[in-house]
Motif scaffolding. Sequence first.
Motif, PDB file in Angstrom:
ATOM      1  N   LEU A 196       0.843  -1.187   0.000  1.00 11.67           N
ATOM      2  CA  LEU A 196       0.000   0.000   0.000  1.00 11.67           C
ATOM      3  C   LEU A 196       0.878   1.237   0.000  1.00 11.67           C
ATOM      4  CD1 LEU A 196      -2.537  -1.034   2.797  1.00 11.67           C
ATOM      5  CD2 LEU A 196      -2.860  -1.257   0.330  1.00 11.67           C
ATOM      6  N   LEU A 197       0.369   2.308  -0.579  1.00 12.87           N
ATOM      7  CA  LEU A 197       1.039   3.607  -0.541  1.00 12.87           C
ATOM      8  C   LEU A 197       0.351   4.475   0.492  1.00 12.87           C
ATOM      9  CD1 LEU A 197       3.027   5.715  -1.699  1.00 12.87           C
ATOM     10  CD2 LEU A 197       1.292   6.267  -3.426  1.00 12.87           C
ATOM     11  N   PHE A 198       1.126   4.970   1.455  1.00 11.53           N
ATOM     12  CA  PHE A 198       0.600   5.807   2.525  1.00 11.53           C
ATOM     13  C   PHE A 198       1.128   7.227   2.339  1.00 11.53           C
ATOM     14  CE2 PHE A 198       0.831   7.553   6.874  1.00 11.53           C
ATOM     15  CZ  PHE A 198      -0.466   7.353   7.311  1.00 11.53           C
ATOM     16  N   ASP A 199       0.271   8.109   1.873  1.00 10.77           N
ATOM     17  CA  ASP A 199       0.626   9.500   1.568  1.00 10.77           C
ATOM     18  C   ASP A 199       1.573   9.571   0.365  1.00 10.77           C
ATOM     19  OD1 ASP A 199      -1.037  10.381   3.542  1.00 10.77           O
ATOM     20  OD2 ASP A 199       0.546  10.989   4.928  1.00 10.77           O
ATOM     21  N   THR A 200       1.727  10.780  -0.177  1.00  8.23           N
ATOM     22  CA  THR A 200       2.420  10.907  -1.466  1.00  8.23           C
ATOM     23  C   THR A 200       3.416  12.062  -1.526  1.00  8.23           C
ATOM     24  OG1 THR A 200       0.712  12.352  -2.424  1.00  8.23           O
ATOM     25  CG2 THR A 200       0.375   9.962  -2.631  1.00  8.23           C
ATOM     26  N   GLY A 201       3.709  12.707  -0.404  1.00 13.05           N
ATOM     27  CA  GLY A 201       4.656  13.814  -0.414  1.00 13.05           C
ATOM     28  C   GLY A 201       4.024  15.124  -0.840  1.00 13.05           C
ATOM     29  N   ARG A 202       4.874  16.139  -0.988  1.00 12.38           N
ATOM     30  CA  ARG A 202       4.421  17.509  -1.226  1.00 12.38           C
ATOM     31  C   ARG A 202       4.356  17.864  -2.712  1.00 12.38           C
ATOM     32  NH1 ARG A 202       5.304  22.165   2.224  1.00 12.38           N
ATOM     33  NH2 ARG A 202       5.212  24.135   1.078  1.00 12.38           N
ATOM     34  N   SER A 203       5.411  17.537  -3.449  1.00  8.88           N
ATOM     35  CA  SER A 203       5.524  17.973  -4.841  1.00  8.88           C
ATOM     36  C   SER A 203       5.061  16.880  -5.800  1.00  8.88           C
ATOM     37  CB  SER A 203       6.973  18.355  -5.162  1.00  8.88           C
ATOM     38  OG  SER A 203       7.800  17.201  -5.128  1.00  8.88           O
ATOM     39  N   ARG A 204       4.897  17.267  -7.041  1.00 10.56           N
ATOM     40  CA  ARG A 204       4.463  16.312  -8.069  1.00 10.56           C
ATOM     41  C   ARG A 204       5.487  15.201  -8.271  1.00 10.56           C
ATOM     42  NH1 ARG A 204       1.387  16.490 -12.997  1.00 10.56           N
ATOM     43  NH2 ARG A 204       2.249  15.022 -14.495  1.00 10.56           N
ATOM     44  N   ASP A 205       6.764  15.511  -8.182  1.00 11.24           N
ATOM     45  CA  ASP A 205       7.788  14.603  -8.691  1.00 11.24           C
ATOM     46  C   ASP A 205       8.629  13.896  -7.642  1.00 11.24           C
ATOM     47  OD1 ASP A 205       7.123  15.272 -11.357  1.00 11.24           O
ATOM     48  OD2 ASP A 205       8.337  17.088 -11.224  1.00 11.24           O
TER      49      ASP A 205
ATOM     50  N   GLY B 291      -3.142  -0.269  -3.361  1.00 12.64           N
ATOM     51  CA  GLY B 291      -4.068   0.686  -2.779  1.00 12.64           C
ATOM     52  C   GLY B 291      -3.332   1.893  -2.243  1.00 12.64           C
ATOM     53  N   VAL B 292      -4.071   2.983  -2.047  1.00 14.50           N
ATOM     54  CA  VAL B 292      -3.523   4.232  -1.525  1.00 14.50           C
ATOM     55  C   VAL B 292      -4.303   4.603  -0.273  1.00 14.50           C
ATOM     56  CG1 VAL B 292      -3.041   6.668  -1.999  1.00 14.50           C
ATOM     57  CG2 VAL B 292      -2.934   4.990  -3.864  1.00 14.50           C
ATOM     58  N   VAL B 293      -3.599   5.057   0.748  1.00 17.28           N
ATOM     59  CA  VAL B 293      -4.212   5.564   1.979  1.00 17.28           C
ATOM     60  C   VAL B 293      -3.703   6.974   2.201  1.00 17.28           C
ATOM     61  CG1 VAL B 293      -4.477   5.259   4.465  1.00 17.28           C
ATOM     62  CG2 VAL B 293      -4.313   3.242   2.974  1.00 17.28           C
ATOM     63  N   LEU B 294      -4.609   7.904   2.448  1.00 20.10           N
ATOM     64  CA  LEU B 294      -4.220   9.276   2.769  1.00 20.10           C
ATOM     65  C   LEU B 294      -4.437   9.520   4.255  1.00 20.10           C
ATOM     66  CD1 LEU B 294      -5.659  11.317  -0.239  1.00 20.10           C
ATOM     67  CD2 LEU B 294      -3.378  10.312   0.031  1.00 20.10           C
ATOM     68  N   SER B 295      -3.390  10.013   4.912  1.00 22.03           N
ATOM     69  CA  SER B 295      -3.488  10.265   6.354  1.00 22.03           C
ATOM     70  C   SER B 295      -4.382  11.451   6.648  1.00 22.03           C
ATOM     71  CB  SER B 295      -2.100  10.484   6.954  1.00 22.03           C
ATOM     72  OG  SER B 295      -1.521  11.687   6.469  1.00 22.03           O
ATOM     73  N   HIS B 296      -4.382  12.465   5.774  1.00 19.20           N
ATOM     74  CA  HIS B 296      -5.242  13.646   5.907  1.00 19.20           C
ATOM     75  C   HIS B 296      -5.089  14.476   4.638  1.00 19.20           C
ATOM     76  CE1 HIS B 296      -1.331  15.084   7.234  1.00 19.20           C
ATOM     77  NE2 HIS B 296      -1.746  16.344   7.284  1.00 19.20           N
ATOM     78  N   GLY B 297      -5.764  15.624   4.584  1.00 22.16           N
ATOM     79  CA  GLY B 297      -5.858  16.342   3.324  1.00 22.16           C
ATOM     80  C   GLY B 297      -4.799  17.385   3.060  1.00 22.16           C
ATOM     81  N   HIS B 298      -3.884  17.653   3.988  1.00 19.08           N
ATOM     82  CA  HIS B 298      -2.875  18.691   3.769  1.00 19.08           C
ATOM     83  C   HIS B 298      -2.018  18.366   2.546  1.00 19.08           C
ATOM     84  CE1 HIS B 298      -2.955  20.328   8.176  1.00 19.08           C
ATOM     85  NE2 HIS B 298      -3.791  20.976   7.395  1.00 19.08           N
ATOM     86  N   PHE B 299      -1.657  19.424   1.812  1.00 17.31           N
ATOM     87  CA  PHE B 299      -1.035  19.236   0.498  1.00 17.31           C
ATOM     88  C   PHE B 299       0.357  18.635   0.549  1.00 17.31           C
ATOM     89  CE2 PHE B 299       0.464  23.304   1.930  1.00 17.31           C
ATOM     90  CZ  PHE B 299       1.709  23.499   1.349  1.00 17.31           C
ATOM     91  N   ASP B 300       1.044  18.678   1.714  1.00 21.40           N
ATOM     92  CA  ASP B 300       2.367  18.068   1.797  1.00 21.40           C
ATOM     93  C   ASP B 300       2.281  16.548   1.974  1.00 21.40           C
ATOM     94  OD1 ASP B 300       1.255  18.806   4.253  1.00 21.40           O
ATOM     95  OD2 ASP B 300       3.176  18.858   5.286  1.00 21.40           O
ATOM     96  N   HIS B 301       1.064  16.024   1.937  1.00 26.29           N
ATOM     97  CA  HIS B 301       0.844  14.572   1.978  1.00 26.29           C
ATOM     98  C   HIS B 301       0.079  14.077   0.755  1.00 26.29           C
ATOM     99  CE1 HIS B 301       2.152  14.147   6.236  1.00 26.29           C
ATOM    100  NE2 HIS B 301       1.894  15.446   6.188  1.00 26.29           N
ATOM    101  N   THR B 302      -0.427  15.001  -0.036  1.00 24.72           N
ATOM    102  CA  THR B 302      -1.255  14.630  -1.193  1.00 24.72           C
ATOM    103  C   THR B 302      -0.712  15.150  -2.519  1.00 24.72           C
ATOM    104  OG1 THR B 302      -2.652  16.590  -0.874  1.00 24.72           O
ATOM    105  CG2 THR B 302      -3.329  14.579   0.258  1.00 24.72           C
ATOM    106  N   GLY B 303       0.310  16.008  -2.477  1.00 25.25           N
ATOM    107  CA  GLY B 303       0.800  16.629  -3.706  1.00 25.25           C
ATOM    108  C   GLY B 303       1.344  15.657  -4.725  1.00 25.25           C
TER     109      GLY B 303
END
Length: 350
Positions: free
Chosen positions: A100-109, A127-139
């Motif tokens: 699973l992928l947990f969060d995705t960092g801040r930037s696109r790349d 699967g992907v799990v997001l810890s919350h909606g702040h952009f440094d975890h979803t960017g």
Amino acid sequence: MCESGSAFAEAQASMPRPAPGAAADPIALEPVDEVEIVTLVDNVYDALLTSDERTHRAGSGAGAVAAPLFEEGRTFTGMVAEHGFAALVTVRRAGRSTTLLFDTGRSRDAMVTNADRLGIDLGDIQGVVLSHGHFDHTGGLAGLAGRRGVRSLPMVLHPLVWTRRRFAVPGREPEELPTLSRRALDAEGFEVVERREPSLLVDGSVLITGEVDRTTEFEHGMPPPHQAWSGSGWAHDPLVLDDQALVVNVRDRGLVVLTGCGHAGAVNIVRHAQRLTGVDRLHALVGGLHLGGPAFEPVIPPTVAALTELAPSLVVPGHCTGWRAQHALAATLPDAWVQGSSGTRYHLSA
């Protein structure tokens, strides 16, 4: 005094809520044989950190690229570090592996670049799990979208990740934060699953906590400048209610808790996981603990004291933990504390 109804409700929501006894609906979290966590994005990259039996570092030779100004025609770029967090979690149970992928960092790349440099195919995640909606975890979702195998991936998140938020620091112009778009995620083909309640994934062996009970007296959340849009105006958003963690139970070892920012409070999160699962032992705590800066530094001593009492075998505070908390945890838990770094693998087994 709280004179308005909304102010009183906010004050009530900010107060610790007692959660005595076992959970009313306990979670039967199936033990796993192994869990591997790969930090794809963190605030720090240190190429000189050494590996050991449970920690494998990317090292200084990661990311070879063409460079004609060097005699060998190449050089090493290392891992990307940024103010964000992303991790891969692979659980192995009964001969089967799931990632699973947990969060995705801040930037696109950053996340996809580091995955490529580590030889990780993000098309293999399930699967992907997001810890919350702040952009440094979803960017990093922008870089993940369109990759091979990504379309139709299930994505587990709290329904409040779509909340508009801003920082309104006195004396400055308010700064609205980037807000994740449900419409854009649907268009990219992600299978969005919104849940406030706990979720069991991977045949019952991975727990996503959902909303976390706030039971400590010292973890009060974000300061007043952190605000959310209510639909009619901006108001203090102390709780970041969409904050959730990922939990695995390693057979005969105990719980492994992975946090994004830990907005709910590291101790609240661990106690919530213990209460939900009925597993008392904390084996490892990895991820952001949000103890950096003047608003959170008073929370460091009681947090360190509570974690010391829990006696985890591994503590890897990352991202937003802050240097004062890092020093305190390293001094108090010297055998458990490990410096985080982009590109590090943590291997925990029964």
